[in-house]
Design a protein around this motif. Structure first.
Motif, PDB file in Angstrom:
ATOM      1  N   UNK A 284       0.979  -1.109  -0.091  1.00 57.92           N
ATOM      2  CA  UNK A 284      -0.176  -0.309  -0.027  1.00 57.92           C
ATOM      3  C   UNK A 284       0.893   1.184  -0.088  1.00 57.92           C
ATOM      4  N   UNK A 285       1.879   1.466   0.737  1.00 56.39           N
ATOM      5  CA  UNK A 285       2.748   2.467   1.069  1.00 56.39           C
ATOM      6  C   UNK A 285       3.439   2.681  -0.324  1.00 56.39           C
ATOM      7  N   UNK A 286       3.960   1.667  -0.765  1.00 59.47           N
ATOM      8  CA  UNK A 286       4.853   1.641  -2.083  1.00 59.47           C
ATOM      9  C   UNK A 286       4.038   2.099  -3.132  1.00 59.47           C
ATOM     10  N   UNK A 287       2.830   1.545  -3.339  1.00 61.35           N
ATOM     11  CA  UNK A 287       1.909   2.040  -4.473  1.00 61.35           C
ATOM     12  C   UNK A 287       1.815   3.712  -4.162  1.00 61.35           C
ATOM     13  N   UNK A 288       1.282   4.269  -2.902  1.00 57.93           N
ATOM     14  CA  UNK A 288       1.070   5.420  -2.677  1.00 57.93           C
ATOM     15  C   UNK A 288       2.264   6.244  -3.254  1.00 57.93           C
ATOM     16  N   UNK A 289       3.520   5.979  -2.703  1.00 55.55           N
ATOM     17  CA  UNK A 289       4.726   6.809  -2.949  1.00 55.55           C
ATOM     18  C   UNK A 289       5.078   6.803  -4.498  1.00 55.55           C
ATOM     19  N   UNK A 290       4.606   5.821  -5.073  1.00 60.38           N
ATOM     20  CA  UNK A 290       4.834   5.768  -6.581  1.00 60.38           C
ATOM     21  C   UNK A 290       4.161   6.607  -7.540  1.00 60.38           C
ATOM     22  N   UNK A 291       3.147   7.226  -6.841  1.00 54.78           N
ATOM     23  CA  UNK A 291       1.989   8.198  -7.387  1.00 54.78           C
ATOM     24  C   UNK A 291       2.379   9.688  -7.110  1.00 54.78           C
ATOM     25  N   UNK A 292       3.122   9.777  -5.825  1.00 55.29           N
ATOM     26  CA  UNK A 292       3.440  11.214  -5.301  1.00 55.29           C
ATOM     27  C   UNK A 292       4.595  11.324  -4.367  1.00 55.29           C
ATOM     28  N   UNK A 293       5.363  12.348  -3.973  1.00 52.49           N
ATOM     29  CA  UNK A 293       5.958  12.418  -2.896  1.00 52.49           C
ATOM     30  C   UNK A 293       5.107  12.585  -1.548  1.00 52.49           C
ATOM     31  N   UNK A 294       5.606  12.090  -0.433  1.00 51.63           N
ATOM     32  CA  UNK A 294       4.934  12.469   0.603  1.00 51.63           C
ATOM     33  C   UNK A 294       5.819  13.067   1.764  1.00 51.63           C
ATOM     34  N   UNK A 295       5.621  14.059   2.521  1.00 52.79           N
ATOM     35  CA  UNK A 295       6.002  14.495   3.374  1.00 52.79           C
ATOM     36  C   UNK A 295       6.524  13.832   4.723  1.00 52.79           C
ATOM     37  N   UNK A 296       5.583  12.970   5.308  1.00 52.76           N
ATOM     38  CA  UNK A 296       5.493  12.182   6.205  1.00 52.76           C
ATOM     39  C   UNK A 296       4.890  11.050   6.105  1.00 52.76           C
ATOM     40  N   UNK A 297       5.151   9.879   6.960  1.00 51.28           N
ATOM     41  CA  UNK A 297       4.427   8.707   6.686  1.00 51.28           C
ATOM     42  C   UNK A 297       4.311   8.456   8.386  1.00 51.28           C
ATOM     43  N   UNK A 298       3.058   8.631   8.918  1.00 50.34           N
ATOM     44  CA  UNK A 298       2.856   8.766  10.328  1.00 50.34           C
ATOM     45  C   UNK A 298       2.385   7.390  10.592  1.00 50.34           C
ATOM     46  N   UNK A 299       2.812   6.820  11.863  1.00 54.34           N
ATOM     47  CA  UNK A 299       2.129   5.659  12.557  1.00 54.34           C
ATOM     48  C   UNK A 299       1.369   6.116  13.870  1.00 54.34           C
ATOM     49  N   UNK A 300       0.311   5.605  14.017  1.00 55.11           N
ATOM     50  CA  UNK A 300      -0.566   6.194  15.113  1.00 55.11           C
ATOM     51  C   UNK A 300      -0.406   4.722  16.086  1.00 55.11           C
ATOM     52  N   UNK A 301       0.223   5.326  17.295  1.00 63.67           N
ATOM     53  CA  UNK A 301       0.558   4.208  18.244  1.00 63.67           C
ATOM     54  C   UNK A 301       0.589   4.739  19.777  1.00 63.67           C
ATOM     55  N   UNK A 302       0.417   4.002  20.692  1.00 67.81           N
ATOM     56  CA  UNK A 302       0.550   4.580  21.948  1.00 67.81           C
ATOM     57  C   UNK A 302       1.919   4.875  22.547  1.00 67.81           C
ATOM     58  N   UNK A 303       2.895   4.225  21.916  1.00 67.30           N
ATOM     59  CA  UNK A 303       4.312   4.590  22.443  1.00 67.30           C
ATOM     60  C   UNK A 303       4.692   5.611  21.216  1.00 67.30           C
TER      61      UNK A 303
END
Ligand code: ADE
Length: 225
Positions: free
Chosen positions: A70-89
Motif C-alpha cells: 500500500x505505501x509503495x503504491x502511494x509513494x509511486x504516485x506522489x511524494x509524501x512529506x511524512x508517513x505517520x504511524x498512530x501508536x500509544x508509544x
C-alpha cells in the motif's frame, strides 16, 4: 493538502469527515482525504493482515507485506512529506505537531491494530510516530481522526474567521480564557463588565490575564518554560 489513511477499518474512520468543519474543508477542496483498506493489499483468500508473534506472546502482529504494498503504491504516485504511524508509544500529540503538519503537502497515516505492526514497518517506512495520549485504544483509527481534525482546522480558509485557530487553547502554550455570549446575566451569574467596555486593548489584556490564571490553575506544566 492530501491525507492518505491506511486502515483495516475504513468504516470506523469515515463519519468524522462527513460532518461539520472537516466535511466543509473537503467540499471546498482545501483538503483531500483518501482511505485505503489494508485488506485489499493482501494476496491470500483469507485477506490475512496479521499473524502470531515470533518468540511467543499474546496478541497478533500486523504483517509487513500488505502495508509495504500500500505505501509503495502511494509513494509511486506522489511524494509524501511524512508517513505517520498512530501508536500509544509515539510522541504525544501537541498543538505544535498539528501546526507543523498543517503546512505539509501530502501525508500518509497508518493505523495500527492488535499489538501493532511488525517492527520492520517502522524501521523502513515510518517517519513520525504519534500517540494521542497515555492510554491504549483498540486501534489507531480514532487517534487518526483526532490528528486529522487537529490538522485540517488549521489549514487557511477552513475556519471562517482566520484568527480563531490562533486564539485556541495551547497556541502560545496557554489555555484559552473564558468566553461569554447572551444573556448578559443568567441565574444571577453576570458576564464580566470589562467585556462591555468597548475598550479593546483593556479587553485583550483582561483575556491574557485570564488565560494565564486559568493555565496556572489547571496546567502549570505549560508555564514551565
Ligand atoms: N493506538 C492505540 N492506542 C493509541 C493511542 N493512544 N494513540 C494513538 N494510536 C493508538
Amino acid at each position: 493538502m492530501r491525507i492518505d489513511i491506511i486502515t483495516v477499518l475504513p468504516e470506523l474512520l469515515k463519519s468524522p469527515f462527513e460532518a461539520s468543519i472537516l466535511k466543509r474543508a473537503i467540499d471546498a477542496n482545501l483538503v483531500e482525504v483518501h482511505f485505503h483498506n489494508l485488506r485489499t493489499y493482501t494476496t491470500d483468500n483469507y485477506k490475512t493482515i496479521d499473524d502470531y508473534q515470533f518468540g511467543g506472546g499474546a496478541g497478533m502482529v500486523m504483517l509487513i507485506e500488505p502495508i509495504d504494498k500500500c505505501i509503495t503504491k502511494l509513494k509511486s504516485e506522489r511524494d509524501y512529506d511524512e508517513v505517520i504511524y498512530m501508536t500509544p508509544d509515539g510522541e504525544t500529540l501537541k498543538q505544535g505537531i498539528a501546526n507543523t503538519l498543517s503546512l505539509k503537502e501530502n501525508i500518509i497515516i497508518l493505523c495500527g491494530h492488535y499489538k501493532g505492526v511488525d517492527q520492520r514497518v517502522r524501521d523502513l517506512f515510518i517517519t513520525k510516530e504519534i500517540s494521542i495520549g497515555d492510554y491504549v485504544l483498540s486501534g489507531g483509527e480514532l487517534g487518526a481522526a483526532v490528528l486529522c481534525d487537529s490538522i485540517i482546522r488549521l489549514i487557511p480558509g477552513v475556519l471562517g474567521n482566520e484568527t480563531s485557530a490562533l486564539t485556541d487553547s495551547f497556541q502560545d502554550d496557554l489555555l484559552a480564557p473564558p468566553i461569554y455570549t447572551r444573556p448578559r446575566e443568567y441565574k444571577g451569574l453576570k458576564v464580566p463588565e470589562i467585556l462591555f467596555s468597548g475598550n479593546f486593548p483593556e479587553i485583550e489584556k483582561w483575556r491574557e490575564d485570564q488565560a494565564f490564571e486559568h493555565t496556572k490553575k489547571r496546567r502549570p506544566d505549560l508555564l514551565k518554560d
